[in-house]
Write an enzyme that holds these catalytic residues in place. Structure first.
Site, PDB file in Angstrom:
ATOM      1  N   SER A 235       0.824  -1.135  -0.055  1.00 42.38           N
ATOM      2  CA  SER A 235      -0.050  -0.030   0.055  1.00 42.38           C
ATOM      3  C   SER A 235       1.007   1.272   0.039  1.00 42.38           C
ATOM      4  O   SER A 235       1.981   1.092   0.404  1.00 42.38           O
ATOM      5  CB  SER A 235      -0.849   0.080   1.311  1.00 42.38           C
ATOM      6  OG  SER A 235      -1.567   1.194   1.551  1.00 42.38           O
TER       7      SER A 235
ATOM      8  N   TYR B 157      -2.195  -1.526  10.242  1.00 40.17           N
ATOM      9  CA  TYR B 157      -2.239  -1.558   8.685  1.00 40.17           C
ATOM     10  C   TYR B 157      -1.040  -1.385   7.970  1.00 40.17           C
ATOM     11  O   TYR B 157      -0.405  -1.913   7.525  1.00 40.17           O
ATOM     12  CB  TYR B 157      -3.556  -0.968   8.024  1.00 40.17           C
ATOM     13  CG  TYR B 157      -3.651  -1.223   6.720  1.00 40.17           C
ATOM     14  CD1 TYR B 157      -3.999  -2.251   6.122  1.00 40.17           C
ATOM     15  CD2 TYR B 157      -3.302   0.240   5.531  1.00 40.17           C
ATOM     16  CE1 TYR B 157      -4.354  -2.500   4.813  1.00 40.17           C
ATOM     17  CE2 TYR B 157      -3.537  -0.040   4.429  1.00 40.17           C
ATOM     18  CZ  TYR B 157      -4.098  -1.497   3.721  1.00 40.17           C
ATOM     19  OH  TYR B 157      -4.089  -1.744   2.417  1.00 40.17           O
TER      20      TYR B 157
HETATM   21  N1  LIG Z   1      -8.343  -0.500  -2.028  1.00 37.67           N
HETATM   22  C1  LIG Z   1      -7.118   0.496  -1.627  1.00 37.67           C
HETATM   23  O1  LIG Z   1      -7.618   1.673  -1.701  1.00 37.67           O
HETATM   24  C2  LIG Z   1      -6.194  -0.370  -1.318  1.00 37.67           C
HETATM   25  C3  LIG Z   1      -4.917   0.669  -1.297  1.00 37.67           C
HETATM   26  C4  LIG Z   1      -3.864   0.005  -0.758  1.00 37.67           C
HETATM   27  C5  LIG Z   1      -3.701  -1.289  -0.588  1.00 37.67           C
HETATM   28  N2  LIG Z   1      -4.669  -2.197  -1.060  1.00 37.67           N
HETATM   29  C6  LIG Z   1      -4.505  -3.718  -0.752  1.00 37.67           C
HETATM   30  O2  LIG Z   1      -4.995  -4.193  -1.884  1.00 37.67           O
HETATM   31  C7  LIG Z   1      -5.339  -5.702  -1.443  1.00 37.67           C
HETATM   32  C8  LIG Z   1      -6.692  -5.898  -2.184  1.00 37.67           C
HETATM   33  O3  LIG Z   1      -7.724  -5.123  -1.264  1.00 37.67           O
HETATM   34  P1  LIG Z   1      -9.202  -4.520  -2.199  1.00 37.67           P
HETATM   35  O4  LIG Z   1      -8.907  -3.050  -2.145  1.00 37.67           O
HETATM   36  O5  LIG Z   1      -9.296  -5.329  -3.242  1.00 37.67           O
HETATM   37  O6  LIG Z   1     -10.191  -4.913  -1.072  1.00 37.67           O
HETATM   38  P2  LIG Z   1     -11.196  -5.963  -0.791  1.00 37.67           P
HETATM   39  O7  LIG Z   1     -12.065  -5.974  -1.927  1.00 37.67           O
HETATM   40  O8  LIG Z   1     -11.621  -5.878   0.586  1.00 37.67           O
HETATM   41  O9  LIG Z   1     -10.501  -7.295  -1.078  1.00 37.67           O
HETATM   42  C9  LIG Z   1      -9.679  -8.137  -0.234  1.00 37.67           C
HETATM   43  C10 LIG Z   1      -9.671  -9.533  -0.604  1.00 37.67           C
HETATM   44  O10 LIG Z   1      -8.641 -10.117   0.383  1.00 37.67           O
HETATM   45  C11 LIG Z   1      -9.588 -11.338   1.008  1.00 37.67           C
HETATM   46  N3  LIG Z   1      -9.261 -11.926   2.241  1.00 37.67           N
HETATM   47  C12 LIG Z   1      -9.352 -11.078   3.232  1.00 37.67           C
HETATM   48  N4  LIG Z   1      -8.975 -11.620   4.200  1.00 37.67           N
HETATM   49  C13 LIG Z   1      -8.652 -13.081   3.992  1.00 37.67           C
HETATM   50  C14 LIG Z   1      -7.854 -14.259   4.510  1.00 37.67           C
HETATM   51  N5  LIG Z   1      -7.651 -14.258   5.949  1.00 37.67           N
HETATM   52  N6  LIG Z   1      -7.827 -15.135   3.633  1.00 37.67           N
HETATM   53  C15 LIG Z   1      -7.964 -15.061   2.514  1.00 37.67           C
HETATM   54  N7  LIG Z   1      -8.244 -14.037   1.740  1.00 37.67           N
HETATM   55  C16 LIG Z   1      -8.604 -12.799   2.362  1.00 37.67           C
HETATM   56  C17 LIG Z   1     -10.921 -10.941   0.653  1.00 37.67           C
HETATM   57  O11 LIG Z   1     -11.853 -12.204   0.318  1.00 37.67           O
HETATM   58  P3  LIG Z   1     -12.873 -13.109   1.291  1.00 37.67           P
HETATM   59  O12 LIG Z   1     -13.442 -12.155   2.193  1.00 37.67           O
HETATM   60  O13 LIG Z   1     -13.497 -13.891   0.340  1.00 37.67           O
HETATM   61  O14 LIG Z   1     -11.581 -14.129   2.057  1.00 37.67           O
HETATM   62  C18 LIG Z   1     -10.861 -10.328  -0.688  1.00 37.67           C
HETATM   63  O15 LIG Z   1     -10.976 -11.066  -1.729  1.00 37.67           O
HETATM   64  C19 LIG Z   1      -5.339  -5.555  -0.039  1.00 37.67           C
HETATM   65  O16 LIG Z   1      -3.914  -6.151   0.343  1.00 37.67           O
HETATM   66  C20 LIG Z   1      -5.190  -4.330   0.350  1.00 37.67           C
HETATM   67  O17 LIG Z   1      -4.346  -3.936   1.724  1.00 37.67           O
HETATM   68  C21 LIG Z   1      -6.052  -1.559  -1.580  1.00 37.67           C
END
Ligand SMILES: NC(=O)c1ccc[n+]([C@@H]2O[C@H](COP(=O)([O-])OP(=O)(O)OC[C@H]3O[C@@H](n4cnc5c(N)ncnc54)[C@H](OP(=O)(O)O)[C@@H]3O)[C@@H](O)[C@H]2O)c1
Length: 264
Positions: free
Chosen positions: A141, A154
């Site tokens: 991130s 985080y």
């Molecule tokens: N969106 C942003 O602004 C942003 C910014 C910086 C970094 N990120 C990073 O990008 C990545 C994806 O996030 P996103 O934005 O796409 O959010 P999201 O839509 O909430 O996706 C998170 C994903 O992680 C899975 N997950 C959560 N806990 C898990 C576990 N214990 N085991 C296996 N899978 C798990 C969830 O699936 P299930 O619930 O089905 O397990 C979901 O598919 C994350 O690492 C996040 O920190 C996002």
């Protein structure tokens, strides 16, 4: 360069950036392994990817069930014989001041974002070295590069990934192993909705800042582009990415602005 027929394993593939990455790789006819906890949702993503011509293995798992990871690696190898790309994307965010956040929340976020991430890498790495090729993509991130209000656990979990993967970049400098650290800014996904409050309950809201982020699809295209160019570290996002430069070159201004930013 295309990922046609390459075996690409994506965690957190059931929504947001992970789902968008799966669709992007499906367009190039990669062989996909889709992992997250929700099996039914993963199956829906697989159906969309298959419609684009990709062969998919739906492999539900919780990344914190560390003892299952070796078994899961073997399931993938039985089906596809190799693992070319691992996108370690599963993650969860936080909304809560350091002072008020339960230690269990700190621990849980670290277990998913850091230990779940590196444990899968350690399970896959021997196979990649045996094959003589591999690409590992930890999704960190922008807050893996600086501190941010209400995200102490985080930010810490994402900072930890940098130490781990930069060390791998050094250790495997002479191997045919690509390691591309990705730092998204604000991407419009359910990350805020799924965030943990100070007591571990679900935050449940789409933050206004999050809603203004770039789309997951645009983010996925930029990540794939960085992977094709084998970039060591890539920041992906919109105007908010200026904060990375401010933190590096004008830290006094960064701290002034960051302290005033609404946590949401
Ligand atoms: N969106 C942003 O602004 C942003 C910014 C910086 C970094 N990120 C990073 O990008 C990545 C994806 O996030 P996103 O934005 O796409 O959010 P999201 O839509 O909430 O996706 C998170 C994903 O992680 C899975 N997950 C959560 N806990 C898990 C576990 N214990 N085991 C296996 N899978 C798990 C969830 O699936 P299930 O619930 O089905 O397990 C979901 O598919 C994350 O690492 C996040 O920190 C996002």
């Amino acid at each position: 360069m295309k990922y046609t027929n390459q075996v690409v394993w994506i965690t957190g593939a059931s929504s947001g950036i992970g789902e968008a990455m799966a669709l992007e790789f499906a367009k190039e006819k990669a062989k996909l392994v889709l992992s997250a906890r929700r099996a039914e949702v993963l199956q829906e993503v697989a159906t969309k990817c298959e419609a684009l011509g990709s062969e998919c293995l739906v492999l539900p798992m919780d990344v914190t069930n560390y003892e299952d990871l070796e078994i899961n690696v073997n399931v993938v190898l039985q089906k596809f014989k190799q693992i070319d790309v691992l996108i370690n994307n599963a993650g969860i965010s936080q909304r809560g001041l350091t002072l008020e956040t339960d230690f269990e929340v700190d621990r849980k976020i670290m277990e998913i974002n850091y230990f779940g991430n590196i444990a899968l890498t350690k399970a896959v790495l021997p196979q990649m070295l045996k094959q003589g090729n591999g690409q590992i993509v930890p999704i960190s991130s922008m807050t893996g590069l600086f501190g941010f209000p209400q995200r102490s656990a985080y930010c810490a979990s994402k900072h930890a990934l940098h130490g781990f993967y930069e060390t791998m970049q050094v250790e495997h400098y002479n191997d045919n192993l690509k390691i591309n650290i990705i730092c998204p800014g604000r991407i419009k996904t359910d990350i805020s909705v799924n965030s943990l409050n100070k007591d571990g309950s679900k935050y449940g809201k789409m933050d206004s800042g999050q809603a203004k982020g770039i789309s997951a699809e645009k983010c996925a295209r930029k990540i794939m582009n960085a992977m094709k160019r084998n970039k060591r570290l890539t920041v992906v996002g919109g105007s908010e990415t200026i904060m990375v430069k401010l933190r590096k070159y004008v830290p006094s201004l960064f701290f002034k602005i960051a302290s005033r930013i609404s946590a949401t």
